[in-house]
Design a protein around this motif. Structure first.
Motif, PDB file in Angstrom:
ATOM      1  N   ARG A 187      82.088  61.649  66.130  1.00  0.00           N
ATOM      2  CA  ARG A 187      83.423  62.049  65.656  1.00  0.00           C
ATOM      3  C   ARG A 187      83.550  61.798  64.159  1.00  0.00           C
ATOM      4  NH1 ARG A 187      88.850  62.797  66.976  1.00  0.00           N
ATOM      5  NH2 ARG A 187      90.349  61.556  65.801  1.00  0.00           N
ATOM      6  N   ASP A 188      84.126  62.765  63.451  1.00  0.00           N
ATOM      7  CA  ASP A 188      84.381  62.624  62.015  1.00  0.00           C
ATOM      8  C   ASP A 188      85.891  62.633  61.775  1.00  0.00           C
ATOM      9  OD1 ASP A 188      84.619  62.744  59.290  1.00  0.00           O
ATOM     10  OD2 ASP A 188      83.242  64.422  59.007  1.00  0.00           O
ATOM     11  N   ASP A 189      86.416  61.465  61.399  1.00  0.00           N
ATOM     12  CA  ASP A 189      87.841  61.359  61.072  1.00  0.00           C
ATOM     13  C   ASP A 189      87.997  60.763  59.672  1.00  0.00           C
ATOM     14  OD1 ASP A 189      90.640  61.610  61.935  1.00  0.00           O
ATOM     15  OD2 ASP A 189      90.673  59.419  61.843  1.00  0.00           O
ATOM     16  N   ILE A 222      76.382  69.064  59.757  1.00  0.00           N
ATOM     17  CA  ILE A 222      77.021  68.363  60.865  1.00  0.00           C
ATOM     18  C   ILE A 222      76.810  69.125  62.174  1.00  0.00           C
ATOM     19  CG2 ILE A 222      79.251  67.684  61.859  1.00  0.00           C
ATOM     20  CD1 ILE A 222      78.363  65.770  59.751  1.00  0.00           C
ATOM     21  N   SER A 223      76.914  70.436  62.114  1.00  0.00           N
ATOM     22  CA  SER A 223      76.755  71.249  63.329  1.00  0.00           C
ATOM     23  C   SER A 223      75.377  71.073  63.968  1.00  0.00           C
ATOM     24  CB  SER A 223      76.993  72.725  63.012  1.00  0.00           C
ATOM     25  OG  SER A 223      76.105  73.167  61.992  1.00  0.00           O
ATOM     26  N   ASP A 224      74.371  70.739  63.153  1.00  0.00           N
ATOM     27  CA  ASP A 224      73.025  70.525  63.685  1.00  0.00           C
ATOM     28  C   ASP A 224      72.912  69.190  64.416  1.00  0.00           C
ATOM     29  OD1 ASP A 224      72.108  72.922  62.569  1.00  0.00           O
ATOM     30  OD2 ASP A 224      71.625  71.939  60.665  1.00  0.00           O
ATOM     31  N   SER A 252      75.828  68.014  69.745  1.00  0.00           N
ATOM     32  CA  SER A 252      75.466  68.747  70.950  1.00  0.00           C
ATOM     33  C   SER A 252      76.598  68.537  71.946  1.00  0.00           C
ATOM     34  CB  SER A 252      74.143  68.239  71.522  1.00  0.00           C
ATOM     35  OG  SER A 252      73.808  68.952  72.697  1.00  0.00           O
ATOM     36  N   GLY A 253      77.616  69.387  71.845  1.00  0.00           N
ATOM     37  CA  GLY A 253      78.824  69.171  72.629  1.00  0.00           C
ATOM     38  C   GLY A 253      79.523  67.914  72.160  1.00  0.00           C
ATOM     39  N   SER A 276      72.948  65.365  68.852  1.00  0.00           N
ATOM     40  CA  SER A 276      71.795  66.230  69.105  1.00  0.00           C
ATOM     41  C   SER A 276      70.514  65.389  69.235  1.00  0.00           C
ATOM     42  CB  SER A 276      71.658  67.220  67.950  1.00  0.00           C
ATOM     43  OG  SER A 276      70.397  67.837  67.968  1.00  0.00           O
ATOM     44  N   PRO A 277      69.514  65.879  69.984  1.00  0.00           N
ATOM     45  CA  PRO A 277      68.231  65.168  70.084  1.00  0.00           C
ATOM     46  C   PRO A 277      67.575  64.912  68.731  1.00  0.00           C
ATOM     47  CG  PRO A 277      68.368  66.867  71.775  1.00  0.00           C
ATOM     48  CD  PRO A 277      69.556  67.065  70.876  1.00  0.00           C
ATOM     49  N   ILE A 278      67.868  65.754  67.731  1.00  0.00           N
ATOM     50  CA  ILE A 278      67.221  65.559  66.432  1.00  0.00           C
ATOM     51  C   ILE A 278      67.678  64.273  65.740  1.00  0.00           C
ATOM     52  CG2 ILE A 278      66.885  68.026  66.070  1.00  0.00           C
ATOM     53  CD1 ILE A 278      69.194  68.049  64.156  1.00  0.00           C
ATOM     54  N   VAL A 279      68.776  63.682  66.230  1.00  0.00           N
ATOM     55  CA  VAL A 279      69.253  62.417  65.664  1.00  0.00           C
ATOM     56  C   VAL A 279      68.389  61.252  66.126  1.00  0.00           C
ATOM     57  CG1 VAL A 279      71.216  60.812  65.582  1.00  0.00           C
ATOM     58  CG2 VAL A 279      71.610  63.275  65.481  1.00  0.00           C
TER      59      VAL A 279
END
Length: 396
Positions: free
Chosen positions: A146-148, A53-55, A58-59, A63-66
């Motif tokens: 967001r992960d809820d 998830i951290s990857d 981006s704030g 992230s661009p990798i998505v």
């Protein structure tokens, strides 16, 4: 100034409620299915399920990798809308995360997603899959940023309804005012709402005039519930009532001490019953081919073991079950005193009575190949293994 309209509107911005607004409400429609297919294809293309998830963060953005912009443009090219800034398309993508088909941050999708986008499956199978996915995974506050997922409003609502069944003789109902109240509730660490909580929440929703300000959210939540098995939504506006369908109790067991989830087991049981009617035009034991009172949906890979191993999908997979008559057939199979090979033949241990073995041979009892799909054969391999570990010799 304290009571000014401007101040009141500002306060409403921070009001907490279930964010149930959906871009698409025809959940079995072509646009819904094709949009989900494009999201699944995108996740597979960039192997987003392999990242942490951290990857993918981006704030407060992805992230661009998505490659989220690429996905938005692809969906927009097929289903254009008036929102040129991409907001409406992002809303569509987030819908699949809210409903539970896709994981937050586009970090993968549930196993049922690929079957759901198969346009050849039946309407009843798609409804079962929708019910299973939404009940198990819906999270209205989750999104691409967001992960809820620890909070599932649909499961909470269904379990509130099921627990009401314990207190009332008639089918339990959640009426319009009660629904408004529940939509205001923070469900963290709560499994369902008791009667006192429902009353307090209902009174509060009326006081703040929730209905007039959140009309779309209420309607969209009702659209979700209408699309789920065992639930019915009747009426319109203030006459809306949510309840179990009349035959729900044939499938959903009473709430009890067991770790088994009654709603998901009900979905599984109904799917097995439907398969029996489709294959044999009746509810019959799949070994004897005879109707019987009290037919048992018998797990192949035991549900208790599956749940212990955190294999939740296996515990409620209709392919992990046979429909068996109570007594010898179910008991011998359930206790691993008898197993079934990949050809559908019954295999016996020394603990099976000779009279039953003779009955099986005289009547050529077996499981038909139409029942033994690849998934059931995989579960049977587990059953076979346990059987052979328990018994070194078989009885012929």
């Amino acid at each position: 100034m304290l009571n000014s309209k401007k101040r009141s509107k500002k306060n409403q911005k921070y009001e907490k409620y279930w964010s149930t607004t959906m871009a698409l409400t025809d959940f079995s429609g072509q646009q819904f299915i094709r949009t989900l297919a494009m999201i699944v294809e995108h996740i597979d293309k960039y192997k987003l399920d392999k990242y942490k998830i951290s990857d993918l963060k981006s704030g407060n953005r992805t992230s661009p990798i998505v490659h989220r912009k690429e996905l938005e443009e692809k969906i927009f090219s097929i289903y254009p809308n008036d929102s040129r800034d991409g907001a409406s398309t992002r809303k569509q993508i987030n819908e699949f995360i809210k409903l539970g088909f896709v994981k937050p941050f586009l970090n993968g999708y549930v196993p049922q997603a690929k079957r759901y986008i198969n346009e050849r499956i039946s309407d009843s199978e798609r409804k079962r899959l929708f019910s299973e996915v939404v009940y198990a995974n819906a999270s209205f506050d989750s999104s691409t940023v967001r992960d809820d997922t620890q909070n599932n409003q649909v499961k909470f609502l269904v379990n509130t309804l099921l627990n009401r069944r314990l207190e009332k003789k008639r089918l339990p109902i959640i009426n319009f005012d009660e629904l408004m109240g529940l939509m205001q509730l923070d469900i963290k660490n709560k499994k369902y709402a008791n009667e006192k909580t429902i009353l307090f929440q209902t009174n509060w929703a009326k006081k703040i005039n929730f209905k007039d300000r959140k009309y779309n959210q209420i309607n969209h939540l009702c659209s979700i519930l209408r699309s789920m098995q065992f639930l019915t939504v009747k009426g319109a506006d203030k006459s809306i009532k949510i309840s179990l369908v009349k035959d729900a109790e044939k499938y959903i067991p009473e709430m009890g001490d067991t770790n088994r989830d009654p709603y998901r087991f009900g979905l599984m049981k109904k799917a097995v019953y439907d398969e029996s009617r489709r294959v044999y035009d009746d509810l019959v034991c799949w070994v004897t081919k005879k109707p019987s009172e009290g037919l048992v949906v018998s797990h192949i890979y035991p549900s208790a073991e599956a749940l212990k191993n955190y294999d939740v999908e296996a515990a409620y997979d209709p392919n992990n079950a046979f429909l068996l008559s109570p007594g010898n057939v179910d008991q011998y199979f359930d206790k691993h005193k008898m197993t079934i090979d990949s050809e559908g033949n019954l295999v016996f241990s020394k603990d099976v009575r000779r009279e039953f073995i003779n009955e099986v041979k005289e009547n050529s009892y077996h499981i038909d190949k139409v029942i033994l799909n690849d998934s059931r054969k995989k579960y049977l391999a587990i059953h076979n293994k346990t059987f052979h570990e328990k018994y070194e010799e078989i009885v012929k």
